[in-house]
Enzyme design. Sequence first.
Site, mmCIF file in Angstrom:
data_model
loop_
_atom_site.group_PDB
_atom_site.id
_atom_site.type_symbol
_atom_site.label_atom_id
_atom_site.label_comp_id
_atom_site.label_asym_id
_atom_site.label_seq_id
_atom_site.Cartn_x
_atom_site.Cartn_y
_atom_site.Cartn_z
ATOM 1 N N CYS A 77 0.835 -1.267 0.073
ATOM 2 C CA CYS A 77 0.150 -0.128 -0.019
ATOM 3 C C CYS A 77 0.967 1.096 0.011
ATOM 4 O O CYS A 77 1.539 1.520 -1.021
ATOM 5 C CB CYS A 77 -1.273 -0.020 1.271
ATOM 6 S SG CYS A 77 -2.290 1.384 1.002
ATOM 7 N N HIS A 178 -4.086 -4.907 -0.046
ATOM 8 C CA HIS A 178 -3.471 -5.280 1.215
ATOM 9 C C HIS A 178 -3.729 -7.061 1.338
ATOM 10 O O HIS A 178 -4.612 -7.370 1.590
ATOM 11 C CB HIS A 178 -4.383 -4.887 2.279
ATOM 12 C CG HIS A 178 -4.275 -3.302 2.639
ATOM 13 N ND1 HIS A 178 -3.046 -2.979 3.413
ATOM 14 C CD2 HIS A 178 -4.619 -2.247 2.232
ATOM 15 C CE1 HIS A 178 -3.144 -1.882 3.704
ATOM 16 N NE2 HIS A 178 -4.058 -1.162 2.881
ATOM 17 N N GLU A 180 -2.656 -8.765 3.389
ATOM 18 C CA GLU A 180 -2.895 -9.272 4.919
ATOM 19 C C GLU A 180 -4.360 -9.104 5.220
ATOM 20 O O GLU A 180 -5.027 -9.784 5.942
ATOM 21 C CB GLU A 180 -1.938 -8.358 5.924
ATOM 22 C CG GLU A 180 -2.456 -6.857 5.953
ATOM 23 C CD GLU A 180 -1.909 -6.011 5.025
ATOM 24 O OE1 GLU A 180 -1.682 -6.426 3.885
ATOM 25 O OE2 GLU A 180 -2.377 -4.632 5.381
#
Lengths: 196, 251
Positions: A77, A178, A180
């Site tokens: 990001c 993202h 994650e």
Amino acid sequence: MDVAIVKYNAGNIYSVNYALKRLGIEATITADPELLNKADKVIFPGVGEAETTMNYLKEQKLDVIIKNLKQPVLGICLGMQLMCRYSEEGDVNCLGIFDTDVKRFIPQKHEDKVPHMGWNTITQVKDGLFNAELENQFVYFVHSYYVPVNEFTAATTEYIHPFSASLHKDNFYATQFHPEKSGSVGEIILNNFLKL
Amino acid sequence: MLAKRIVPCLDIKDGKTVKGINFVNFRDAGDPVELGAQYSREGADELVYLDITASHEGRKTFTELVKKVAANISIPFTVGGGINELKDVDRLLSAGADKVSINSAALRNPKLIEDIAKNFGSQVCVVAIDANYENNDWICYLNGGRIPTEKHLFQWAAEAESLGAGEILFTSMTHDGVKDGYANEALATLAENLHIPIIASGGAGKMEHFRDTFTLGKADAALAASVFHFGEIGIRDLKHYLREEGINVRL
């Protein structure tokens, strides 16, 4: 495997750490140049504002350390945007790993909301972070600035216009989205990075 | 193309999931982390956890829960309830939440929106609005729908946007718990007035209601609780249905 997460004033360090834990990796969160240099893999996360963050990185001398890393590095990001040459956010020069600029999304019609927030598909995915099954899969984005498609683009997403969902050059990898927070697809991408 | 989002909402009291029918009479619906993980596996796009215990003890329990959710679930989640000042926001984001939802505190102190946006970014700040349709107007309510205010839905939503809200979560108290569809007319007006994403809430009972809130209501995301908690609608089935109906969803 020795994975280091660059410790600085970014919002998603702990989310990245939790995601690695789910993959069985106990990462080191550190700003220590020695630990960063000797890690097998380095993750450079980021949620925040470009100018403030760049100033902080310079103060901590992390700017020089990050761009001279030799092992696989993953920017996420804002981390990806800071790896570029320049960002319109705060009108600031960045690390210059990717020779390209970061621009603000300009809505073309009423439905174009900024930030680009939510799940969108990645296309034209390239080897490295991606494998062929990831073509057209959904990943999670939250951002108001973007990197145009360029020679380093490793995956493309369409919002208002096509932009770089991922970049790759030498040992430097980056995602605008993202991983994650991208469920099982994100886990595959993180695993692919860990296998590099 | 950016997908429309399906967002299960979990109301948390003393560490457990509950859901109100018209904001009163709670029924128990399971363990929050387990339930969230299950929704994530079924294809939920985001989760919302609302802390409805206001006590100090309850807040500590909730923060611990946020940490467990962050450790176990790999999709974004928003937390709300009992957020009155920046340090509450900091505590919840540090525990691993992706966004915070503020409601009564924003009505009492609109500057809180600005402060959150400046300190953590607009994308973190969801402004939740509970409004009831009465005397031909949408009136905003405080304290989980218990206290009416002077604020009107459309004006307040526009003000919240201009102060830096990243999203609006609009719950129609008129439709909540009735299971007869979302407040699509009001939602469409919000979509026309604003430039930030809108999450529709209150009224889901059938799969068609989700379709309608995306088409007629122009919502970016649809939130629901009881239809998911009690297994009346499966998230995977819902998404297949929506895709067949021509709505772009993540499968």
